[in-house]
Motif scaffolding. Structure first.
Motif, mmCIF file in Angstrom:
data_model
loop_
_atom_site.group_PDB
_atom_site.id
_atom_site.type_symbol
_atom_site.label_atom_id
_atom_site.label_comp_id
_atom_site.label_asym_id
_atom_site.label_seq_id
_atom_site.Cartn_x
_atom_site.Cartn_y
_atom_site.Cartn_z
ATOM 1 N N MET A 72 -3.543 1.802 4.366
ATOM 2 C CA MET A 72 -2.745 2.903 4.903
ATOM 3 C C MET A 72 -1.778 2.291 5.906
ATOM 4 O O MET A 72 -2.191 1.722 6.919
ATOM 5 N N ARG A 131 -8.132 6.337 -0.015
ATOM 6 C CA ARG A 131 -6.937 6.874 0.637
ATOM 7 C C ARG A 131 -7.081 8.372 0.895
ATOM 8 O O ARG A 131 -6.684 8.876 1.961
ATOM 9 N N ALA A 132 -7.621 9.103 -0.094
ATOM 10 C CA ALA A 132 -7.728 10.550 0.041
ATOM 11 C C ALA A 132 -8.777 10.959 1.072
ATOM 12 O O ALA A 132 -8.696 12.060 1.628
ATOM 13 N N GLU A 135 -6.818 8.943 4.809
ATOM 14 C CA GLU A 135 -6.062 10.047 5.397
ATOM 15 C C GLU A 135 -6.586 10.392 6.784
ATOM 16 O O GLU A 135 -5.821 10.658 7.714
ATOM 17 N N SER A 154 -5.388 7.819 9.190
ATOM 18 C CA SER A 154 -3.968 8.004 9.488
ATOM 19 C C SER A 154 -3.753 9.102 10.517
ATOM 20 O O SER A 154 -2.937 8.970 11.437
ATOM 21 N N HIS A 155 -4.480 10.211 10.363
ATOM 22 C CA HIS A 155 -4.379 11.281 11.354
ATOM 23 C C HIS A 155 -4.701 10.744 12.750
ATOM 24 O O HIS A 155 -4.024 11.069 13.731
ATOM 25 N N LYS A 208 5.192 11.266 5.154
ATOM 26 C CA LYS A 208 4.923 11.718 6.513
ATOM 27 C C LYS A 208 5.398 13.147 6.764
ATOM 28 O O LYS A 208 5.450 13.591 7.913
ATOM 29 N N GLU A 225 2.763 15.285 8.522
ATOM 30 C CA GLU A 225 2.474 14.797 9.870
ATOM 31 C C GLU A 225 3.628 15.091 10.825
ATOM 32 O O GLU A 225 3.398 15.382 12.008
#
Length: 481
Positions: free
Chosen positions: A347, A405-406, A410, A413-414, A437, A440
């Motif tokens: 990521m 990734r899912a 994710e 990343s948050h 993005k 986000e």
């Protein structure tokens, strides 16, 4: 293919010739997936005008028919910004045939360049005139000028020259209704209201199509030296940078910070690479020193490195013996993303925080993410001096890419973006928002910012025909009372 798309294709073919339309699925296929392989789209055709007049015709006709267009150059976007929607509702609008360097004026320090010109080709053309365009990045062999303008690209020379916005002196663009904005004149003073040129820089093709730009050039480098140093931490690296800048003025043109983890992956996956230092260090620095006189850069950089070693700011250091070795040093830096992709799922986050806060952020954010998601490894690298690093979260060995990734990816990343905003930073320093993005940006931006972005989008492109689903989407209109 919808009737409107078919009508647009026929109209462009009749007006601009067969080369302006690509409908063979095999020819379209390479342009439907982003560079990272994360986003996959569909498009029944690629429109490829060869000049601005043909571009105006295609965009105006698309506007009349209500057909969405996705502008695309070298397709090197890191955030899915040039990938069409998966439902085939948009046509790709390629800028690759608009690839002329219209003029280079060494005396004025300006070049007028069409959107489809590849960055490396501009470098070569400028150098042939004793000048250079001072923006470079790993994708220079395929990235195009239009994409670099539209994403306000950065790269490894921002420390001295700034981002693409600082290097753009004027823009030519086709607006969503097919009208032409001609802002190529490089005026030093112009107070006619809103700056449309700079509004289009960084707009990611959502307000119109950049077809050409007037770019600032600087004199070619007379002498350059490249060094590689081992340092203890990001904080020490920033102290080293400032010490070098005090000792050299503006001669330090690039200063890149690389963690040992990233270097190890490059050495593992990129053939022909080798470590510049015999000793191992937790962090590495790559630095470029430029000089206006021949045969002066190397001794000057060596002197700075000796000072750094004596002050304990560097643990070991080496200066490239020649241009080939300097290129090998830079290959290590430029290959990090490729090596991480070969290792497994990643990521990637292109973020910025205030420069003084960056060293602590690189280490503390990495520690917090790794503690929250056991098994992941964080790698923060890049342009320390301008407060922009690429903060990557790498999956554990053997992880299933899509599933990781899912899920964990994710969530990680948050967390990264929350930490960035808490530090007063930006979730997109140089790659743009694209589609990756989009959510986000909405989640983390103040309402006033999103309202302003939507107002600008609505004024230029109320029907969302320009690169739909990228950067910003229009909120549903309130119901009529």
């Amino acid at each position: 293919m919808t009737p409107a798309q078919s009508a647009l294709i026929d109209a462009v073919r009749a007006h601009s010739g067969d080369k302006a339309v690509v409908t063979d699925p095999d020819d379209i296929a390479p342009w439907l997936t982003d560079w990272r392989g994360r986003f996959h789209g569909a498009a029944p055709a690629i429109l490829a005008p060869a000049n601005v007049e043909d571009m105006q015709f295609a965009v105006a006709r698309a506007h009349e028919l209500g057909v969405a267009l996705v502008p695309q150059g070298g397709n090197t976007s890191m955030v899915g910004g040039a990938t069409p929607p998966a439902d085939g509702s948009a046509l790709i609008l390629s800028l690759r045939r608009m690839n002329r360097i219209r003029s280079i004026d060494p005396a004025a320090g300006l070049a007028v360049v069409e959107a489809g010109v590849i960055l490396a080709n501009l470098h070569e053309a400028a150098e042939a005139q004793g000048m250079r365009f001072p923006l470079t990045l790993g994708a220079r062999g395929s990235a195009t000028i239009g994409g670099l303008v539209s994403t306000n690209a950065g790269g490894t020379q921002v420390l001295r020259f700034g981002t693409m916005r600082s290097l753009v002196a004027g823009v030519e663009a086709v607006l969503p209704d097919g009208s032409r904005h001609d802002g190529l004149a490089a005026l030093k003073k112009d107070n006619r209201g809103y700056d449309l040129d700079h509004l289009l820089v960084g707009a990611e093709g959502t307000l119109g199509i950049v077809t050409a730009a007037t770019l600032r050039l600087v004199p070619a480098v007379v002498d350059r030296a490249t060094g590689w140093l081992g340092v203890e931490s990001p904080a020490v690296a920033l102290t080293l940078l400032r010490a070098m800048e005090r000792g050299s003025g503006t001669a330090i043109e690039s200063f890149e910070l690389v963690p040992k983890l990233a270097l190890d992956l490059v050495l593992k996956h990129i053939p022909g690479t080798r470590p510049p230092l015999d000793s191992s260090h937790p962090w590495l620095v790559l630095v470029d020193y430029v000089a206006a006189s021949p045969d002066t850069a190397k001794p000057a950089l060596e002197a700075l490195m000796q000072d750094a070693l004596a002050a304990g700011l560097a643990q070991d250091a080496v200066v490239a013996a020649n241009e080939a070795q300097a290129g090998a040093f830079w290959r290590l830096r430029d290959s990090i993303s490729e090596a991480e992709r070969a290792e497994g799922p990643t990521m990637a986050h292109d973020i910025s925080v205030p420069v003084d806060a960056m060293p602590d952020f690189m280490e503390s954010a990495s520690a917090r993410v790794e503690a929250a998601f056991p098994g992941v490894h964080c790698s923060a690298f890049g342009h320390l001096g301008d407060g922009n690093v690429h903060f990557h979260v790498n999956a554990p060995a053997g992880a299933d890419g899509d599933r990781w990734r899912a899920g964990v990816g994710e969530a990680a990343s948050h967390m990264v973006y929350d930490l960035v905003v808490a530090a007063g930073g930006s979730i997109s320093a140089e790659h743009g928002i694209g589609q990756m993005k989009l959510a986000e940006l909405e989640r983390l931006s103040p309402p006033a910012r999103m309202a302003a972005l939507r107002a600008i989008k609505r004024a230029f492109d109320p029907h969302e025909l320009m690169n739909p689903g990228k950067l910003v989407t229009l909120a549903p209109s309130p119901p009529t009372p």
